[in-house]
Design a protein around this motif. Structure first.
Motif, PDB file in Angstrom:
ATOM      1  N   LEU A  12       0.501  -0.896  -0.024  1.00  0.00           N
ATOM      2  CA  LEU A  12       0.084   0.030   0.509  1.00  0.00           C
ATOM      3  C   LEU A  12       0.768   1.566  -0.046  1.00  0.00           C
ATOM      4  CD1 LEU A  12      -2.787  -0.443   2.674  1.00  0.00           C
ATOM      5  CD2 LEU A  12      -2.625  -0.847   0.176  1.00  0.00           C
ATOM      6  N   GLY A  13       2.003   1.540   0.802  1.00  0.00           N
ATOM      7  CA  GLY A  13       2.853   2.460   0.561  1.00  0.00           C
ATOM      8  C   GLY A  13       3.442   2.445  -0.623  1.00  0.00           C
ATOM      9  N   ALA A  14       3.809   1.681  -1.269  1.00  0.00           N
ATOM     10  CA  ALA A  14       4.790   1.413  -2.687  1.00  0.00           C
ATOM     11  C   ALA A  14       3.259   1.952  -3.787  1.00  0.00           C
ATOM     12  CB  ALA A  14       4.912   0.512  -2.779  1.00  0.00           C
ATOM     13  N   ILE A  15       1.890   1.618  -3.181  1.00  0.00           N
ATOM     14  CA  ILE A  15       1.465   1.925  -4.371  1.00  0.00           C
ATOM     15  C   ILE A  15       0.770   3.872  -4.105  1.00  0.00           C
ATOM     16  CG2 ILE A  15      -1.153   1.867  -5.140  1.00  0.00           C
ATOM     17  CD1 ILE A  15      -1.095  -0.974  -4.791  1.00  0.00           C
ATOM     18  N   TRP A  16       1.072   4.244  -2.741  1.00  0.00           N
ATOM     19  CA  TRP A  16       0.525   5.779  -2.705  1.00  0.00           C
ATOM     20  C   TRP A  16       1.412   6.390  -3.322  1.00  0.00           C
ATOM     21  CZ3 TRP A  16      -2.011   3.605   1.878  1.00  0.00           C
ATOM     22  CH2 TRP A  16      -3.669   3.444   2.065  1.00  0.00           C
ATOM     23  N   GLY A  17       2.962   6.252  -3.314  1.00  0.00           N
ATOM     24  CA  GLY A  17       4.160   7.035  -3.308  1.00  0.00           C
ATOM     25  C   GLY A  17       3.690   6.869  -5.051  1.00  0.00           C
ATOM     26  N   CYS A  18       4.119   6.280  -5.734  1.00  0.00           N
ATOM     27  CA  CYS A  18       2.735   6.092  -6.691  1.00  0.00           C
ATOM     28  C   CYS A  18       2.633   6.792  -7.212  1.00  0.00           C
ATOM     29  CB  CYS A  18       2.602   4.402  -7.846  1.00  0.00           C
ATOM     30  SG  CYS A  18       3.989   3.515  -7.759  1.00  0.00           S
ATOM     31  N   SER A  19       1.118   7.730  -6.809  1.00  0.00           N
ATOM     32  CA  SER A  19       0.312   7.816  -7.406  1.00  0.00           C
ATOM     33  C   SER A  19       1.214   9.835  -7.239  1.00  0.00           C
ATOM     34  CB  SER A  19      -1.036   8.069  -5.876  1.00  0.00           C
ATOM     35  OG  SER A  19      -0.557   8.661  -5.265  1.00  0.00           O
ATOM     36  N   PHE A  20       1.621   9.961  -6.598  1.00  0.00           N
ATOM     37  CA  PHE A  20       2.821  10.906  -7.041  1.00  0.00           C
ATOM     38  C   PHE A  20       3.362  11.237  -8.153  1.00  0.00           C
ATOM     39  CE2 PHE A  20       2.439  10.551  -2.590  1.00  0.00           C
ATOM     40  CZ  PHE A  20       1.985  11.778  -2.202  1.00  0.00           C
ATOM     41  N   VAL A  21       3.583   9.876  -8.922  1.00  0.00           N
ATOM     42  CA  VAL A  21       3.979   9.740  -9.789  1.00  0.00           C
ATOM     43  C   VAL A  21       2.578  10.185 -11.116  1.00  0.00           C
ATOM     44  CG1 VAL A  21       5.298   8.459 -12.093  1.00  0.00           C
ATOM     45  CG2 VAL A  21       6.067   8.674  -8.826  1.00  0.00           C
TER      46      VAL A  21
END
Length: 296
Positions: A12-21
């Motif tokens: 989940l943390g990795a996916i939410w980080g992707c949202s900024f990209v």
């Protein structure tokens, strides 16, 4: 927590980080309000699909729909527009680092919220350390060589404030089925964001395939999917353990921002991230546990 829960938290943390990209890709062609509209709109469709698939009952109280719709504006529409707005002058990784201040801002708001949890001395120390980290992040903006703009940092902080307020409001809706709550709130946020987007930014025009891919990914993956997992994990692992996702998101955002978008992050901003993470350790109680465990 079990190994399975830790794997979900890291994912989940990795996916939410992707949202900024995904935000950075979308703002190349559409305005920040349309980014918010696409995210909450597609996210709402995804959540309603889950509602139908699971045959969950739909609340019929008009007053509840209005309340949750307004909650969606605060929790989703506004912050989901502020972050892409900030990212027009801010690297994806830096925006994700500032997002890690959410637990600290929440601790302050909850302390003064009626019926909210009062902050302990350890938590307040963590809040102070976190804002020192934020000041370190802002420092390049105060010099001519910095890529980050001060107002963009303020926009990100405004988004964390929206998250903090909405988290406290959400506590009063514990009796509502999580999937229904997310679906209605996202719908309310989508309606407001879309109307404002049409009014201020006009009809969106997207021609790049990566923009369509980013819109689907941020709506279905970063919003609908993660919310379904989040609402089901929170009762089992608790808010403190779940908050560790904020450690993962900036890391994935920094890596993807550098690899995919060729963004640069200054060394001083990495220092700011480390200081913010130290503050998080104070807030969630891990530092205190380490101190108590040390004599043994």
């Amino acid at each position: 927590m079990s190994l399975r829960d830790w794997c979900w938290i890291i994912l989940l943390g990795a996916i939410w980080g992707c949202s900024f990209v995904f935000n950075a890709i979308l703002i190349r062609e559409v305005g920040p309000l349309w980014v918010a509209s696409l995210r909450v709109g597609i996210g709402a469709l995804g959540c309603w699909s889950v509602m139908l698939a699971l045959r969950k009952p739909v609340p019929r109280d008009p007053r509840l729909w209005l309340q949750l719709g307004l909650l969606g504006v605060i929790a989703y529409a506004i912050p989901f527009a502020l972050f892409p707005l900030a990212q027009t002058h801010l690297a994806s990784g830096v925006a994700a680092i500032i997002n890690a201040l959410t637990p600290m801002v929440t601790a302050v708001i909850t302390h003064f919220w009626i019926g909210g949890e009062k902050a302990t001395r350890t938590k307040m120390i963590g809040v102070g350390i976190g804002f020192i980290g934020a000041a370190i992040l802002v420092s390049p903006s105060l010099s001519s060589g910095g890529d980050s703009q001060l107002w963009a940092v303020a926009a990100c902080l405004g988004a964390t404030l929206c998250y903090a307020i909405s988290l406290n409001i959400t506590r009063s809706y514990k009796h509502i089925e999580p999937t229904a709550m997310a679906s209605i709130a996202l719908t309310g946020g989508a309606v407001v964001a879309t109307v404002l987007a049409f009014t201020t930014e006009g009809v969106p025009v997207m021609v790049r395939p990566e923009s369509y891919a980013a819109a689907l990914a941020i709506g279905l993956l970063s919003t609908a999917f993660t919310f379904q997992v989040m609402y089901r994990m929170l009762p089992r692992v608790g808010a403190t353990n779940f908050a560790t996702t904020t450690f993962i998101a900036p890391i994935s955002a920094l890596i993807l921002g550098a690899v995919v978008l060729r963004e640069s992050v200054l060394p001083i901003q990495i220092v700011g991230m480390v200081v913010i993470f130290l503050g998080l350790l104070f807030i969630d109680g891990r530092i205190r546990k380490i101190w108590h465990r040390a004599p043994a």
